[in-house]
Design a protein around this motif. Structure first.
Motif, mmCIF file in Angstrom:
data_model
loop_
_atom_site.group_PDB
_atom_site.id
_atom_site.type_symbol
_atom_site.label_atom_id
_atom_site.label_comp_id
_atom_site.label_asym_id
_atom_site.label_seq_id
_atom_site.Cartn_x
_atom_site.Cartn_y
_atom_site.Cartn_z
ATOM 1 N N TRP A 31 49.623 39.978 34.536
ATOM 2 C CA TRP A 31 49.500 39.632 35.955
ATOM 3 C C TRP A 31 48.711 38.332 36.114
ATOM 4 C CZ3 TRP A 31 45.010 39.492 39.007
ATOM 5 C CH2 TRP A 31 45.222 39.393 40.372
ATOM 6 N N LEU A 32 47.592 38.204 35.391
ATOM 7 C CA LEU A 32 46.772 36.999 35.473
ATOM 8 C C LEU A 32 47.548 35.786 34.978
ATOM 9 C CD1 LEU A 32 44.044 35.684 36.078
ATOM 10 C CD2 LEU A 32 43.335 36.301 33.766
ATOM 11 N N SER A 33 48.239 35.924 33.881
ATOM 12 C CA SER A 33 49.030 34.814 33.349
ATOM 13 C C SER A 33 50.108 34.375 34.341
ATOM 14 C CB SER A 33 49.668 35.234 32.025
ATOM 15 O OG SER A 33 50.464 34.204 31.519
ATOM 16 N N ALA A 34 50.773 35.322 34.963
ATOM 17 C CA ALA A 34 51.814 35.005 35.943
ATOM 18 C C ALA A 34 51.230 34.402 37.223
ATOM 19 C CB ALA A 34 52.617 36.254 36.277
ATOM 20 N N GLY A 35 49.985 34.734 37.544
ATOM 21 C CA GLY A 35 49.388 34.282 38.789
ATOM 22 C C GLY A 35 48.558 33.011 38.707
ATOM 23 N N LEU A 36 48.446 32.426 37.527
ATOM 24 C CA LEU A 36 47.653 31.193 37.398
ATOM 25 C C LEU A 36 48.173 30.087 38.307
ATOM 26 C CD1 LEU A 36 46.933 31.125 33.561
ATOM 27 C CD2 LEU A 36 45.328 31.676 35.418
ATOM 28 N N CYS A 37 49.485 30.012 38.471
ATOM 29 C CA CYS A 37 50.056 28.974 39.339
ATOM 30 C C CYS A 37 49.926 29.333 40.823
ATOM 31 C CB CYS A 37 51.520 28.732 38.979
ATOM 32 S SG CYS A 37 52.570 30.156 39.249
ATOM 33 N N MET A 38 49.455 30.552 41.122
ATOM 34 C CA MET A 38 49.278 30.982 42.514
ATOM 35 C C MET A 38 47.810 31.096 42.900
ATOM 36 S SD MET A 38 52.321 33.734 43.034
ATOM 37 C CE MET A 38 51.943 33.940 44.760
ATOM 38 N N GLN A 58 34.965 48.223 36.682
ATOM 39 C CA GLN A 58 35.565 47.507 37.794
ATOM 40 C C GLN A 58 36.273 46.285 37.245
ATOM 41 O OE1 GLN A 58 32.810 47.496 41.399
ATOM 42 N NE2 GLN A 58 31.438 47.101 39.698
ATOM 43 N N ILE A 59 37.287 45.837 37.953
ATOM 44 C CA ILE A 59 37.971 44.609 37.595
ATOM 45 C C ILE A 59 37.521 43.543 38.576
ATOM 46 C CG2 ILE A 59 40.196 43.446 37.461
ATOM 47 C CD1 ILE A 59 39.919 47.132 36.850
ATOM 48 N N LEU A 60 36.942 42.457 38.065
ATOM 49 C CA LEU A 60 36.542 41.334 38.896
ATOM 50 C C LEU A 60 37.620 40.272 38.788
ATOM 51 C CD1 LEU A 60 32.797 41.030 37.841
ATOM 52 C CD2 LEU A 60 33.753 42.319 39.745
ATOM 53 N N ILE A 61 38.006 39.698 39.935
ATOM 54 C CA ILE A 61 39.067 38.690 39.962
ATOM 55 C C ILE A 61 38.551 37.430 40.632
ATOM 56 C CG2 ILE A 61 41.384 38.149 40.825
ATOM 57 C CD1 ILE A 61 41.886 41.222 40.761
ATOM 58 N N TRP A 62 38.704 36.305 39.932
ATOM 59 C CA TRP A 62 38.320 35.007 40.460
ATOM 60 C C TRP A 62 39.573 34.247 40.900
ATOM 61 C CZ3 TRP A 62 35.662 37.391 36.642
ATOM 62 C CH2 TRP A 62 34.271 37.392 36.720
ATOM 63 N N VAL A 63 39.429 33.523 41.998
ATOM 64 C CA VAL A 63 40.501 32.650 42.477
ATOM 65 C C VAL A 63 39.983 31.215 42.467
ATOM 66 C CG1 VAL A 63 41.626 34.437 43.851
ATOM 67 C CG2 VAL A 63 39.886 33.004 44.904
ATOM 68 N N ARG A 64 40.898 30.296 42.580
ATOM 69 C CA ARG A 64 40.579 28.869 42.480
ATOM 70 C C ARG A 64 39.555 28.404 43.514
ATOM 71 N NH1 ARG A 64 45.996 25.635 42.570
ATOM 72 N NH2 ARG A 64 46.548 27.746 42.098
ATOM 73 N N GLU A 65 39.539 29.021 44.672
ATOM 74 C CA GLU A 65 38.729 28.528 45.785
ATOM 75 C C GLU A 65 37.239 28.859 45.690
ATOM 76 O OE1 GLU A 65 41.449 30.673 46.379
ATOM 77 O OE2 GLU A 65 42.856 29.020 46.579
ATOM 78 N N ALA A 67 33.672 29.996 43.091
ATOM 79 C CA ALA A 67 33.051 30.196 41.779
ATOM 80 C C ALA A 67 32.636 31.648 41.578
ATOM 81 C CB ALA A 67 31.840 29.285 41.636
ATOM 82 N N ASP A 68 32.504 32.389 42.677
ATOM 83 C CA ASP A 68 32.149 33.808 42.613
ATOM 84 C C ASP A 68 33.414 34.654 42.611
ATOM 85 O OD1 ASP A 68 29.363 33.347 42.703
ATOM 86 O OD2 ASP A 68 29.473 33.087 44.881
ATOM 87 N N PRO A 69 33.344 35.877 42.086
ATOM 88 C CA PRO A 69 34.530 36.735 42.134
ATOM 89 C C PRO A 69 34.988 36.928 43.583
ATOM 90 C CG PRO A 69 32.829 37.733 40.780
ATOM 91 C CD PRO A 69 32.214 36.543 41.447
ATOM 92 N N ALA A 70 36.288 36.888 43.791
ATOM 93 C CA ALA A 70 36.850 37.052 45.133
ATOM 94 C C ALA A 70 37.221 38.501 45.422
ATOM 95 C CB ALA A 70 38.072 36.164 45.299
ATOM 96 N N TYR A 71 37.643 39.234 44.392
ATOM 97 C CA TYR A 71 38.098 40.619 44.571
ATOM 98 C C TYR A 71 37.486 41.507 43.512
ATOM 99 C CZ TYR A 71 41.730 38.346 47.318
ATOM 100 O OH TYR A 71 42.407 37.588 48.227
ATOM 101 N N ILE A 72 37.317 42.764 43.891
ATOM 102 C CA ILE A 72 36.916 43.810 42.955
ATOM 103 C C ILE A 72 37.944 44.923 43.102
ATOM 104 C CG2 ILE A 72 35.188 45.530 42.326
ATOM 105 C CD1 ILE A 72 33.094 43.698 43.677
ATOM 106 N N ILE A 73 38.443 45.395 41.980
ATOM 107 C CA ILE A 73 39.310 46.570 41.997
ATOM 108 C C ILE A 73 38.591 47.639 41.205
ATOM 109 C CG2 ILE A 73 41.520 47.547 41.285
ATOM 110 C CD1 ILE A 73 42.748 44.785 41.654
ATOM 111 N N ARG A 74 38.423 48.807 41.826
ATOM 112 C CA ARG A 74 37.723 49.888 41.139
ATOM 113 C C ARG A 74 38.463 51.196 41.340
ATOM 114 N NH1 ARG A 74 33.312 49.074 45.391
ATOM 115 N NH2 ARG A 74 32.406 47.689 43.848
ATOM 116 N N PRO A 75 38.470 52.042 40.302
ATOM 117 C CA PRO A 75 39.080 53.359 40.465
ATOM 118 C C PRO A 75 38.155 54.268 41.263
ATOM 119 C CG PRO A 75 38.240 53.110 38.235
ATOM 120 C CD PRO A 75 37.996 51.809 38.947
#
Length: 117
Positions: A31-38, A58-65, A67-75
């Motif tokens: 998913w991360l590899s496919a989303g690098l261009c997005m 937890q999964i921390l997700i960073w976006v280009r905009e 420097a801090d994680p933008a999303y957290i996904i947790r079960p």
């Protein structure tokens, strides 16, 4: 795990809780590899010691905009919660890991059967 309730009876009910499995890690990498261009930049699996459970991954997700994680996904129980990491707001609760990542960025096609539940 046996627990005694208030009337002295024992219960062998084990609470169901999802966790990050190897298949989730593999799907996250695709998913991360496919989303690098997005606008996706990075993702990491993090163990939060403050949650009180030793398995609080937890999964921390960073976006280009940012420097801090933008999303957290947790079960949480039998669901995956998507949280706005900057504001701390719950954004969505999904029934599978694949759907939680798709909520953040729909970069991989969803299949009829969710492979990363």
């Amino acid at each position: 795990m046996m627990q005694a309730d208030t009337a002295g009876y024992t219960s062998n009910v084990i609470p169901f809780r999802l966790s990050v499995l190897p298949r989730h890690r593999e799907y996250l990498a695709r998913w991360l590899s496919a989303g690098l261009c997005m606008g996706l930049c990075d993702a990491d699996i993090f163990i939060d010691d403050e949650v009180g459970s030793c398995d609080a991954e937890q999964i921390l997700i960073w976006v280009r905009e940012s420097a801090d994680p933008a999303y957290i996904i947790r079960p949480i129980g039998s669901c995956w919660m998507v949280v706005d990491a900057i504001r701390g707001n719950m954004l969505s609760q999904q029934t599978s890991f694949e759907l939680a990542l798709n909520f953040v960025r729909p970069v991989l096609p969803l299949r009829g059967n969710v492979a990363a539940a």
